[in-house]
Design a protein around this motif. Structure first.
Motif, mmCIF file in Angstrom:
data_model
loop_
_atom_site.group_PDB
_atom_site.id
_atom_site.type_symbol
_atom_site.label_atom_id
_atom_site.label_comp_id
_atom_site.label_asym_id
_atom_site.label_seq_id
_atom_site.Cartn_x
_atom_site.Cartn_y
_atom_site.Cartn_z
ATOM 1 N N ALA A 31 0.850 -1.182 0.000
ATOM 2 C CA ALA A 31 0.000 0.000 0.000
ATOM 3 C C ALA A 31 0.892 1.240 0.000
ATOM 4 N N PHE A 32 0.308 2.348 -0.397
ATOM 5 C CA PHE A 32 1.014 3.620 -0.477
ATOM 6 C C PHE A 32 0.271 4.661 0.343
ATOM 7 N N VAL A 33 1.016 5.473 1.078
ATOM 8 C CA VAL A 33 0.414 6.598 1.801
ATOM 9 C C VAL A 33 1.445 7.720 1.881
ATOM 10 N N GLY A 34 0.951 8.955 1.717
ATOM 11 C CA GLY A 34 1.861 10.090 1.799
ATOM 12 C C GLY A 34 1.109 11.396 1.887
ATOM 13 N N HIS A 35 1.868 12.450 2.024
ATOM 14 C CA HIS A 35 1.296 13.787 2.172
ATOM 15 C C HIS A 35 0.559 14.217 0.902
ATOM 16 N N CYS A 36 -0.457 15.027 1.100
ATOM 17 C CA CYS A 36 -1.214 15.567 -0.033
ATOM 18 C C CYS A 36 -0.358 16.515 -0.866
ATOM 19 N N LYS A 37 0.487 17.275 -0.215
ATOM 20 C CA LYS A 37 1.366 18.224 -0.910
ATOM 21 C C LYS A 37 2.818 17.835 -0.668
ATOM 22 N N ILE A 38 3.542 17.636 -1.768
ATOM 23 C CA ILE A 38 4.971 17.322 -1.675
ATOM 24 C C ILE A 38 5.733 18.202 -2.654
ATOM 25 N N SER A 39 7.020 18.391 -2.390
ATOM 26 C CA SER A 39 7.790 19.306 -3.233
ATOM 27 C C SER A 39 8.791 18.598 -4.144
ATOM 28 N N ASP A 40 9.427 17.558 -3.691
ATOM 29 C CA ASP A 40 10.518 16.925 -4.443
ATOM 30 C C ASP A 40 9.994 15.790 -5.326
ATOM 31 N N LYS A 41 9.145 16.142 -6.284
ATOM 32 C CA LYS A 41 8.444 15.134 -7.082
ATOM 33 C C LYS A 41 9.365 14.345 -8.011
ATOM 34 N N TYR A 42 10.370 14.976 -8.590
ATOM 35 C CA TYR A 42 11.226 14.286 -9.555
ATOM 36 C C TYR A 42 12.053 13.190 -8.887
ATOM 37 N N ARG A 43 12.640 13.489 -7.743
ATOM 38 C CA ARG A 43 13.395 12.475 -7.000
ATOM 39 C C ARG A 43 12.466 11.358 -6.556
ATOM 40 N N LEU A 44 11.278 11.734 -6.141
ATOM 41 C CA LEU A 44 10.312 10.765 -5.642
ATOM 42 C C LEU A 44 9.836 9.818 -6.743
ATOM 43 N N GLU A 45 9.653 10.331 -7.952
ATOM 44 C CA GLU A 45 9.237 9.479 -9.073
ATOM 45 C C GLU A 45 10.228 8.343 -9.295
ATOM 46 N N ALA A 46 11.503 8.665 -9.296
ATOM 47 C CA ALA A 46 12.534 7.646 -9.507
ATOM 48 C C ALA A 46 12.533 6.618 -8.380
ATOM 49 N N LEU A 47 12.374 7.077 -7.150
ATOM 50 C CA LEU A 47 12.336 6.151 -6.010
ATOM 51 C C LEU A 47 11.121 5.235 -6.079
ATOM 52 N N LEU A 48 9.974 5.783 -6.434
ATOM 53 C CA LEU A 48 8.764 4.970 -6.560
ATOM 54 C C LEU A 48 8.924 3.918 -7.654
ATOM 55 N N ASP A 49 9.450 4.330 -8.805
ATOM 56 C CA ASP A 49 9.680 3.371 -9.895
ATOM 57 C C ASP A 49 10.562 2.218 -9.422
ATOM 58 N N GLU A 50 11.607 2.549 -8.695
ATOM 59 C CA GLU A 50 12.547 1.539 -8.200
ATOM 60 C C GLU A 50 11.873 0.575 -7.212
ATOM 61 N N VAL A 51 11.147 1.113 -6.252
ATOM 62 C CA VAL A 51 10.484 0.283 -5.237
ATOM 63 C C VAL A 51 9.418 -0.605 -5.875
ATOM 64 N N ILE A 52 8.623 -0.046 -6.769
ATOM 65 C CA ILE A 52 7.561 -0.817 -7.408
ATOM 66 C C ILE A 52 8.150 -1.922 -8.280
ATOM 67 N N THR A 53 9.160 -1.597 -9.070
ATOM 68 C CA THR A 53 9.799 -2.607 -9.917
ATOM 69 C C THR A 53 10.391 -3.729 -9.079
ATOM 70 N N GLU A 54 11.117 -3.376 -8.042
ATOM 71 C CA GLU A 54 11.718 -4.381 -7.158
ATOM 72 C C GLU A 54 10.648 -5.271 -6.516
ATOM 73 N N THR A 55 9.564 -4.667 -6.091
ATOM 74 C CA THR A 55 8.482 -5.422 -5.454
ATOM 75 C C THR A 55 7.836 -6.394 -6.446
ATOM 76 N N LEU A 56 7.570 -5.930 -7.656
ATOM 77 C CA LEU A 56 6.968 -6.811 -8.661
ATOM 78 C C LEU A 56 7.887 -7.976 -9.017
ATOM 79 N N HIS A 57 9.192 -7.733 -9.017
ATOM 80 C CA HIS A 57 10.147 -8.796 -9.332
ATOM 81 C C HIS A 57 10.314 -9.788 -8.184
ATOM 82 N N SER A 58 10.079 -9.346 -6.953
ATOM 83 C CA SER A 58 10.360 -10.211 -5.796
ATOM 84 C C SER A 58 9.138 -10.964 -5.273
ATOM 85 N N LYS A 59 7.960 -10.651 -5.766
ATOM 86 C CA LYS A 59 6.732 -11.270 -5.263
ATOM 87 C C LYS A 59 6.014 -12.011 -6.382
#
Length: 145
Positions: free
Chosen positions: A1-29
């Motif tokens: 599941a995902f949860v986070g603040h309604c307003k965030i500032s560092d969207k570009y860094r966050l996009e890359a981190l999300l892609d990495e976590v989601i990809t890793e999770t899909l590969h490991s489960k």
């Protein structure tokens, strides 16, 4: 599941981190439900990242699920974008209570939480993270990584 603040500032860094976590999770489960609440910036980023990773990696072992606290005007769009839309709680309560109950429901029905919760911002995302900690869930907090 995902949860986070309604307003965030560092969207570009966050996009890359999300892609990495989601990809890793899909590969490991064997199978993954990517459950998103859809209430703000973080949820939108997580939804788009999940959809992009699904397109790149395939959807055979994953499902993108929107968990709503009430019916919305744009439900038709949500039903096209997400693989499934769930309404797990009673709508006959005020919005603030409905969001809190929905967030607890999400934590009660997940194995892992991907969060973007800054330690000094005490809002509903912070309360949900604390509830997940009480439940001893595996938590990846991208705001502090």
């Amino acid at each position: 599941a995902f949860v986070g603040h309604c307003k965030i500032s560092d969207k570009y860094r966050l996009e890359a981190l999300l892609d990495e976590v989601i990809t890793e999770t899909l590969h490991s489960k064997e199978y993954v439900e990517l459950c998103i609440c859809g209430d703000g910036d973080f949820d939108i980023l997580a939804s788009v990242s999940a959809k992009m990773v699904q397109r790149a990696e395939g959807k055979q072992n994953s499902r993108l699920v929107l968990i709503q606290h009430c019916r919305m005007e744009n439900d038709e769009f949500h039903e096209r974008f997400y693989d499934e839309v769930r309404y797990p709680i009673d709508f006959a309560i005020d919005a603030e209570t409905a969001i809190a109950k929905r967030n607890q429901w999400v934590i009660d029905h997940t194995d892992m939480l991907v969060a973007y919760v800054e330690p000094d911002r005490h809002d509903s995302a912070w309360a949900t993270l604390k509830y997940a900690e009480e439940k001893c869930l595996k938590i990846i907090n991208l705001a502090v990584s």
